[in-house]
Write an enzyme that holds these catalytic residues in place. Structure first.
Site, PDB file in Angstrom:
ATOM      1  N   ASP A 113     -11.110   2.336   3.748  1.00  0.00           N
ATOM      2  CA  ASP A 113     -11.479   0.919   3.597  1.00  0.00           C
ATOM      3  C   ASP A 113     -12.974   0.763   3.300  1.00  0.00           C
ATOM      4  O   ASP A 113     -13.406  -0.291   2.826  1.00  0.00           O
ATOM      5  CB  ASP A 113     -11.196   0.165   4.909  1.00  0.00           C
ATOM      6  N   GLN A 125      -4.910  -1.819   9.587  1.00  0.00           N
ATOM      7  CA  GLN A 125      -4.785  -3.131   8.946  1.00  0.00           C
ATOM      8  C   GLN A 125      -5.400  -4.212   9.837  1.00  0.00           C
ATOM      9  O   GLN A 125      -5.141  -4.257  11.033  1.00  0.00           O
ATOM     10  CB  GLN A 125      -3.299  -3.418   8.666  1.00  0.00           C
ATOM     11  N   LYS A 166       0.842  -1.205   0.000  1.00  0.00           N
ATOM     12  CA  LYS A 166       0.000   0.000   0.000  1.00  0.00           C
ATOM     13  C   LYS A 166       0.874   1.252   0.000  1.00  0.00           C
ATOM     14  O   LYS A 166       0.606   2.207  -0.725  1.00  0.00           O
ATOM     15  CB  LYS A 166      -0.932  -0.019   1.227  1.00  0.00           C
TER      16      LYS A 166
HETATM   17  N1  GUN Z   1      -6.814  -7.160   5.848  1.00  0.00           N
HETATM   18  C1  GUN Z   1      -7.065  -7.889   4.722  1.00  0.00           C
HETATM   19  N2  GUN Z   1      -7.675  -7.111   3.801  1.00  0.00           N
HETATM   20  C2  GUN Z   1      -7.808  -5.886   4.360  1.00  0.00           C
HETATM   21  C3  GUN Z   1      -8.341  -4.659   3.890  1.00  0.00           C
HETATM   22  O1  GUN Z   1      -8.865  -4.536   2.781  1.00  0.00           O
HETATM   23  N3  GUN Z   1      -8.263  -3.604   4.759  1.00  0.00           N
HETATM   24  C4  GUN Z   1      -7.730  -3.712   5.992  1.00  0.00           C
HETATM   25  N4  GUN Z   1      -7.729  -2.633   6.771  1.00  0.00           N
HETATM   26  N5  GUN Z   1      -7.232  -4.839   6.463  1.00  0.00           N
HETATM   27  C5  GUN Z   1      -7.263  -5.913   5.637  1.00  0.00           C
END
Ligand code: GUN
Length: 282
Positions: A120, A97, A53
């Site tokens: 998100d 996350q 990211k």
């Molecule tokens: N863990 C796995 N996929 C995601 C996601 O799309 N966002 C977040 N914050 N954590 C994740």
């Protein structure tokens, strides 16, 4: 033989568009979108997602901050970090996350993020707005799926879609977004009976259960579009939820794993970060 929808190629194109938009925003506002990511603990998969990211943000000309915290972080401390990020006018997107360590209540954390910075799209208000068909931040993976489907040029209106998987992150929001595109949507899951019959009716199959070989060639209608969200490791190899080699002969379009939905998720996250930036400055 079906056409492969390359998430890798499509992502590259869209990320370049995002980069150009960020450049233009910088000229107009003398600021660029800033994404703050909080990672608690050292789960290797989470660490690699967070790094990916950050790389994508920087490549698009955005600002990225990663806040790394030890596994032992108290829930109250995490909520206080989120509060600070919510109040910081220089931060436009906030992402925690997941998964979080067991002693932290994930729902409390998601609820604490300012929904206008919730890149998100997991905050209850964003989910409610999405269900109502109102403007909102939509979750990244389902947004990426819609972008991929639209890239094929096929008409989505009136199509029968089946989603296999009912998670809050993929299955449920994918159903809402497909409905927004005027598809007729069915949600199946691990307990669904007669999955084959249901899949055989579908013009679009979205497989998101996390089990290899869930969708086999005999379950697919000639010319169907197959979106594979699965990421499974089988004998050390990364595979999706569908039997790609057999189904690609029958489908009109199919996404590969890897290089399909995966890269689109981060691409949608970048688009969401631009969206939250604009929301805050306009
Ligand atoms: N863990 C796995 N996929 C995601 C996601 O799309 N966002 C977040 N914050 N954590 C994740």
């Amino acid at each position: 033989m079906g056409e492969i929808i390359s998430g890798k190629k499509l992502s590259k194109e869209i990320r370049e568009q995002v980069r150009l938009e960020v450049e233009a925003l910088k000229v107009t506002y003398n600021a660029v979108p800033h994404l703050a990511v909080v990672l608690v603990g050292s789960d290797p998969a989470s660490e690699s997602y967070v790094k990916a990211k950050e790389r994508a943000c920087i490549k698009a000309g955005m600002k990225s901050t990663i806040i790394l915290k030890d596994e032992s972080l108290e829930e109250a401390e995490l909520l206080s970090i989120i509060d600070k990020l919510n109040k910081d006018e220089g931060v436009h997107g906030v992402l925690v996350q997941l998964p979080l360590p067991k002693h932290i209540d994930e729902n409390k954390v998601i609820d604490a993020i300012d929904f206008k910075k919730d890149v998100d799209g997991f905050h209850p208000l964003n989910i409610a707005y999405m269900h109502m068909g109102r403007e909102a931040i939509y979750p990244a993976t389902p947004s990426g799926i819609i972008t991929m489907l639209k890239s094929t040029g096929i008409e989505l209106k009136g199509k029968d879609a089946i989603i296999i998987g009912r998670s809050n992150i993929v299955g449920k929001p994918a159903a809402m977004l497909l409905m927004k595109e005027h598809c007729t949507v069915q949600i199946a899951h691990s307990r669904t009976l007669n999955l084959k019959e249901k899949c055989l009716q579908a013009d679009i199959i979205v497989a998101a259960v996390g089990r290899a070989n869930t969708v086999t060639e005999d379950m697919v209608k000639e010319g169907a579009v197959i979106i594979d969200v699965g990421v499974n490791r089988v004998d050390g190899k990364l595979v999706g939820d569908v039997d790609f080699d057999a189904i690609k002969e029958k489908a009109s379009f199919i996404t590969p794993v890897p290089g399909g939905v995966g890269p689109m998720t981060i691409t949608s996250l970048l688009q969401n970060t631009v969206k939250t930036f604009k929301g805050l400055v306009e």
